[in-house]
Structures are given as structure tokens and as C-alpha cells.
Design an enzyme around this catalytic site. Structure first.
Site, PDB file in Angstrom:
ATOM      1  N   TYR A  87       0.839  -1.212   0.000  1.00  0.00           N
ATOM      2  CA  TYR A  87       0.000   0.000   0.000  1.00  0.00           C
ATOM      3  C   TYR A  87       0.866   1.251   0.000  1.00  0.00           C
ATOM      4  CZ  TYR A  87      -3.390   3.363   2.038  1.00  0.00           C
ATOM      5  OH  TYR A  87      -4.195   4.454   2.306  1.00  0.00           O
ATOM      6  N   ALA A 135       3.935   1.619  -0.956  1.00  0.00           N
ATOM      7  CA  ALA A 135       4.655   1.781  -2.227  1.00  0.00           C
ATOM      8  C   ALA A 135       3.772   2.498  -3.251  1.00  0.00           C
ATOM      9  CB  ALA A 135       5.070   0.410  -2.775  1.00  0.00           C
TER      10      ALA A 135
HETATM   11  N1  LIG Z   1      -9.927   5.606   5.678  1.00  0.00           N
HETATM   12  C1  LIG Z   1      -8.708   5.922   6.069  1.00  0.00           C
HETATM   13  O1  LIG Z   1      -8.340   5.822   7.224  1.00  0.00           O
HETATM   14  C2  LIG Z   1      -7.708   6.474   5.099  1.00  0.00           C
HETATM   15  C3  LIG Z   1      -7.964   6.523   3.739  1.00  0.00           C
HETATM   16  N2  LIG Z   1      -7.010   7.052   2.901  1.00  0.00           N
HETATM   17  C4  LIG Z   1      -7.254   7.101   1.457  1.00  0.00           C
HETATM   18  O2  LIG Z   1      -8.552   7.578   1.196  1.00  0.00           O
HETATM   19  C5  LIG Z   1      -9.045   6.981  -0.002  1.00  0.00           C
HETATM   20  C6  LIG Z   1     -10.413   6.377   0.252  1.00  0.00           C
HETATM   21  O3  LIG Z   1     -10.291   5.433   1.273  1.00  0.00           O
HETATM   22  P1  LIG Z   1     -11.574   4.865   2.066  1.00  0.00           P
HETATM   23  O4  LIG Z   1     -12.738   5.735   1.828  1.00  0.00           O
HETATM   24  O5  LIG Z   1     -11.139   4.579   3.435  1.00  0.00           O
HETATM   25  O6  LIG Z   1     -11.735   3.481   1.310  1.00  0.00           O
HETATM   26  P2  LIG Z   1     -13.022   2.584   0.970  1.00  0.00           P
HETATM   27  O7  LIG Z   1     -12.538   1.170   1.017  1.00  0.00           O
HETATM   28  O8  LIG Z   1     -14.208   2.971   1.768  1.00  0.00           O
HETATM   29  O9  LIG Z   1     -13.324   2.998  -0.540  1.00  0.00           O
HETATM   30  C7  LIG Z   1     -12.563   2.525  -1.589  1.00  0.00           C
HETATM   31  C8  LIG Z   1     -13.332   2.794  -2.869  1.00  0.00           C
HETATM   32  O10 LIG Z   1     -12.575   2.265  -3.969  1.00  0.00           O
HETATM   33  C9  LIG Z   1     -13.427   1.382  -4.710  1.00  0.00           C
HETATM   34  N3  LIG Z   1     -12.617   0.302  -5.270  1.00  0.00           N
HETATM   35  C10 LIG Z   1     -12.039  -0.743  -4.649  1.00  0.00           C
HETATM   36  N4  LIG Z   1     -11.393  -1.533  -5.512  1.00  0.00           N
HETATM   37  C11 LIG Z   1     -11.579  -0.964  -6.742  1.00  0.00           C
HETATM   38  C12 LIG Z   1     -11.188  -1.328  -8.060  1.00  0.00           C
HETATM   39  N5  LIG Z   1     -10.464  -2.422  -8.303  1.00  0.00           N
HETATM   40  N6  LIG Z   1     -11.564  -0.531  -9.092  1.00  0.00           N
HETATM   41  C13 LIG Z   1     -12.309   0.576  -8.873  1.00  0.00           C
HETATM   42  N7  LIG Z   1     -12.703   0.976  -7.644  1.00  0.00           N
HETATM   43  C14 LIG Z   1     -12.358   0.203  -6.600  1.00  0.00           C
HETATM   44  C15 LIG Z   1     -14.451   0.858  -3.705  1.00  0.00           C
HETATM   45  O11 LIG Z   1     -15.663   0.488  -4.322  1.00  0.00           O
HETATM   46  P3  LIG Z   1     -15.973  -0.955  -4.950  1.00  0.00           P
HETATM   47  O12 LIG Z   1     -15.568  -1.972  -3.936  1.00  0.00           O
HETATM   48  O13 LIG Z   1     -17.435  -0.872  -5.212  1.00  0.00           O
HETATM   49  O14 LIG Z   1     -15.191  -1.022  -6.219  1.00  0.00           O
HETATM   50  C16 LIG Z   1     -14.695   2.119  -2.891  1.00  0.00           C
HETATM   51  O15 LIG Z   1     -15.629   2.957  -3.541  1.00  0.00           O
HETATM   52  C17 LIG Z   1      -7.976   5.969  -0.444  1.00  0.00           C
HETATM   53  O16 LIG Z   1      -7.167   6.548  -1.443  1.00  0.00           O
HETATM   54  C18 LIG Z   1      -7.185   5.720   0.822  1.00  0.00           C
HETATM   55  O17 LIG Z   1      -5.860   5.342   0.542  1.00  0.00           O
HETATM   56  C19 LIG Z   1      -5.829   7.528   3.349  1.00  0.00           C
HETATM   57  C20 LIG Z   1      -5.531   7.474   4.664  1.00  0.00           C
HETATM   58  C21 LIG Z   1      -6.443   6.957   5.642  1.00  0.00           C
HETATM   59  C1  LIG Z   2      -7.905  -1.154   5.389  1.00  0.00           C
HETATM   60  C2  LIG Z   2      -8.122   0.086   4.537  1.00  0.00           C
HETATM   61  C3  LIG Z   2      -8.331  -0.310   3.087  1.00  0.00           C
HETATM   62  C4  LIG Z   2      -9.545  -1.181   2.860  1.00  0.00           C
HETATM   63  C5  LIG Z   2      -9.164  -2.533   2.332  1.00  0.00           C
HETATM   64  O1  LIG Z   2     -10.107  -3.319   2.216  1.00  0.00           O
HETATM   65  O2  LIG Z   2      -8.006  -2.862   2.044  1.00  0.00           O
HETATM   66  C6  LIG Z   2      -6.919   1.038   4.566  1.00  0.00           C
HETATM   67  C7  LIG Z   2      -7.219   2.316   3.773  1.00  0.00           C
HETATM   68  C8  LIG Z   2      -6.389   3.420   4.447  1.00  0.00           C
HETATM   69  C9  LIG Z   2      -5.508   2.677   5.406  1.00  0.00           C
HETATM   70  C10 LIG Z   2      -4.880   3.476   6.560  1.00  0.00           C
HETATM   71  C11 LIG Z   2      -4.003   4.591   6.094  1.00  0.00           C
HETATM   72  O3  LIG Z   2      -3.766   4.850   4.940  1.00  0.00           O
HETATM   73  C12 LIG Z   2      -3.330   5.354   7.191  1.00  0.00           C
HETATM   74  C13 LIG Z   2      -2.454   4.421   8.035  1.00  0.00           C
HETATM   75  C14 LIG Z   2      -1.221   3.983   7.239  1.00  0.00           C
HETATM   76  C15 LIG Z   2      -0.344   3.030   8.060  1.00  0.00           C
HETATM   77  O4  LIG Z   2       0.798   2.667   7.315  1.00  0.00           O
HETATM   78  C16 LIG Z   2      -1.160   1.780   8.372  1.00  0.00           C
HETATM   79  C17 LIG Z   2      -2.362   2.170   9.216  1.00  0.00           C
HETATM   80  C18 LIG Z   2      -3.272   3.187   8.542  1.00  0.00           C
HETATM   81  C19 LIG Z   2      -4.282   3.703   9.582  1.00  0.00           C
HETATM   82  C20 LIG Z   2      -3.988   2.484   7.381  1.00  0.00           C
HETATM   83  C21 LIG Z   2      -4.843   1.296   7.881  1.00  0.00           C
HETATM   84  C22 LIG Z   2      -5.563   0.594   6.732  1.00  0.00           C
HETATM   85  C23 LIG Z   2      -6.410   1.551   5.926  1.00  0.00           C
HETATM   86  C24 LIG Z   2      -7.559   2.082   6.777  1.00  0.00           C
END
Ligand SMILES: NC(=O)C1=CN([C@@H]2O[C@H](COP(=O)(O)OP(=O)(O)OC[C@H]3O[C@@H](n4cnc5c(N)ncnc54)[C@H](OP(=O)(O)O)[C@@H]3O)[C@@H](O)[C@H]2O)C=CC1
Ligand SMILES: C[C@H](CCC(=O)O)[C@H]1CC[C@H]2[C@@H]3C(=O)C[C@@H]4C[C@H](O)CC[C@]4(C)[C@H]3CC[C@]12C
Length: 240
Positions: free
Chosen positions: A182, A184
Site C-alpha cells: 500500500y 509503495a
Molecule cells: N480511511 C482511512 O483511514 C484512510 C484513507 N485514505 C485514502 O482515502 C481513499 C479512500 O479510502 P476509504 O474511503 O477509506 O476506502 P473505501 O474502502 O471505503 O473505498 C474505496 C473505494 O474504492 C473502490 N474500489 C475498490 N477496488 C476498486 C477497483 N479495483 N476498481 C475501482 N474501484 C475500486 C471501492 O468500491 P468498490 O468496492 O465498489 O469497487 C470504494 O468505492 C484511499 O485513497 C485511501 O488510501 C488515506 C488514509 C487513511
Molecule cells: C484497510 C483500509 C483499506 C480497505 C481494504 O479493504 O483494504 C486502509 C485504507 C487506508 C488505510 C490506513 C491509512 O492509509 C493510514 C495508516 C497507514 C499506516 O501505514 C497503516 C495504518 C493506517 C491507519 C492504514 C490502515 C488501513 C487503511 C484504513
């Protein structure tokens, strides 16, 4: 949540999270009638960004894999006041699909004002298990599709002097353990989009690139097992 944005020309910089920035960065009126793509909008942060945009009267095109969820998001966007709302479903593992989404915006609206890149593919948060194919697949979804959408959208964004928003993570700025694949993909986003931003400045391209560096946000949908595993690993390794 640190949040940096900069236009291609010497311009503004900012410090906010993505939803806060959308609702208060300037006047909400500024987004009325704007044409915006939000990826990964069937749940979590992407879904909420779509609702913010809808409240501000934007045209929204949402995308993810799960059609049934996208249909509900589109309905809710319409209720909240979106100028228009539609969806395209498919997987970002395939860069052809990423390009198709942008083409859909072009065919529907004839242009684009904002591209919000937010989706992520599934990964694990544990010791790196040596699976190179997983990294390749995750890079396709979390990185290459972002590049492909940007390339396809750029002529329209130059025309509208629009915005690119890239949702990243602390894991894309400060590497920690148990997140190698992730992390990377998120570092790749920073390398590519921060370099591109410099090129826009040199060439006076008036398109802003914003990289959102988010810490943990409980969206309710979170894969608890994933987070519990990660927390337990951290405690075992560094606390106990
Ligand atoms: N929540 C957190 O704590 C944090 C989130 N982030 C970033 O925020 C962003 C959103 O995260 P978050 O809302 O938590 O994630 P979610 O898992 O809630 O949402 C991920 C979204 O991506 C879609 N998705 C998953 N796989 C695919 C695929 N192969 N093709 C197209 N769409 C896809 C999912 O929908 P579906 O399964 O229907 O395709 C969903 O709409 C990400 O970039 C994440 O890295 C960053 C730091 C912390
Ligand atoms: C588990 C979540 C993705 C959903 C999945 O089905 O894979 C992750 C999406 C965002 C991640 C968090 C994040 O980006 C901030 C932290 C980064 C650290 O390296 C790891 C802990 C995080 C809280 C990380 C945890 C997983 C996610 C929520």
C-alpha cells in the site's frame, strides 16, 4: 490533515482535508455547475466527497466496481442538489476502464473541471509476504489508473483551468511497518504528481494538483480485521 495544493503557475497553497477543502476552501458557490469525476465513490471518503459536491450544486460522475452502491450514491446526490449525477461501474485494475470513465465525462459534458482520484484496491496490512504479483496489481489500481485518467483528462482540464485532487495517506509520506504494498503505491503517487506539478509550473499550465495526506479516518465501512491485525502487529513489535 495536511493538504497541499498548487497551480501550475505560481499560485495558491492550502492546508486542509479533502471534504473540508471542498466545503470551505472558498465559496461553495465556486463549485456550482462544475463538472467533477470522483473515483472510489461507492463508499467511504469518495462517497462523502460526492455528497459535498452535490450539496454545492456540481455535476458529478462517480465510479467504482459495485453498480448497486453507485446507483444509491447517484440517487442521494440528486436529492442533495447535484446539477446532475451519473455513474460508470468497472474496475480500475484495467487502465482501459480508467480512460473510459474520462471519455464518458467528455461525451456527456464536453469538458471537465475537477478530477478527484480516490479509489484503492484491496491490500493487506501485515509483514510483506513476498507476493510480487500483488504489488503489480495494486500498482495498476492505486497508481497507473490515476496516471491514465490524468493523461486522458488533461486536455479538458487545461481548457477549463481545472483541478486534479489525489487522495493519499501518511503511508505515502512516512513509511511505517506492515504496509509495504500500500505504502509503495502511495509513494508512487507523490513522486509522479509532485514532479508533474513542477512541470506545470515551468510550462505555465494552469491546472492545480492537490495531494491529500490523510491519517486514519473511521468511515464505518473499515475492514476491522485489517486494522486490528495492523494494530496488534504494532503493539507486539514495539510495545510488548
Ligand atoms: N480511511 C482511512 O483511514 C484512510 C484513507 N485514505 C485514502 O482515502 C481513499 C479512500 O479510502 P476509504 O474511503 O477509506 O476506502 P473505501 O474502502 O471505503 O473505498 C474505496 C473505494 O474504492 C473502490 N474500489 C475498490 N477496488 C476498486 C477497483 N479495483 N476498481 C475501482 N474501484 C475500486 C471501492 O468500491 P468498490 O468496492 O465498489 O469497487 C470504494 O468505492 C484511499 O485513497 C485511501 O488510501 C488515506 C488514509 C487513511
Ligand atoms: C484497510 C483500509 C483499506 C480497505 C481494504 O479493504 O483494504 C486502509 C485504507 C487506508 C488505510 C490506513 C491509512 O492509509 C493510514 C495508516 C497507514 C499506516 O501505514 C497503516 C495504518 C493506517 C491507519 C492504514 C490502515 C488501513 C487503511 C484504513
Amino acid at each position: 490533515n495536511p493538504y497541499g495544493t498548487q497551480r501550475g503557475r505560481k499560485g495558491s497553497s492550502d492546508a486542509r482535508g479533502p471534504c473540508t477543502a471542498l466545503s470551505s476552501a472558498s465559496s461553495p458557490e465556486m463549485l456550482r455547475g462544475k463538472r467533477v469525476i470522483v473515483t472510489g465513490a461507492s463508499s467511504g471518503i469518495g462517497e462523502q466527497m460526492a455528497y459535498h459536491l452535490a450539496r454545492m450544486g456540481a455535476h458529478v460522475l462517480v465510479t467504482a466496481r459495485t453498480e448497486a452502491k453507485l446507483q444509491k450514491v447517484v440517487e442521494r446526490c440528486r436529492e442533495l442538489g447535484a446539477a446532475s449525477a451519473r455513474f460508470v461501474s468497472g474496475s480500475m485494475e484495467d487502465t482501459a476502464f480508467a480512460e473510459e470513465v474520462v471519455k464518458e465525462a467528455e461525451n456527456t459534458w464536453g469538458g471537465l473541471d475537477m478530477l478527484i482520484l480516490n479509489h484503492i484496491g484491496h491490500s493487506y496490512f501485515n509483514y510483506f509476504d513476498g507476493d510480487v504479483d500483488h504489488i503489480r496489481k495494486l500498482l495498476e489500481t492505486n497508481f497507473l489508473s490515476y496516471v491514465a485518467m490524468t493523461v486522458t483528462a488533461l486536455p479538458m482540464l487545461k481548457e477549463s483551468e481545472g483541478n486534479i485532487v489525489v487522495v493519499s495517506s501518511v503511508a505515502g509520506k512516512a513509511p511505517g511497518p506492515f504496509a509495504a504494498p500500500y505504502s509503495a503505491t502511495k509513494f508512487a503517487l507523490d513522486g509522479f504528481f509532485s514532479s508533474l506539478r513542477h512541470e506545470f509550473i515551468i510550462e505555465n499550465v494552469n491546472v492545480s494538483i492537490t495531494l491529500c495526506i490523510l491519517g486514519y479516518i473511521d468511515t464505518g465501512k473499515l475492514n476491522q480485521e485489517t486494522l486490528t491485525t495492523w494494530k496488534a502487529k504494532i503493539e507486539d513489535t514495539f510495545v510488548n
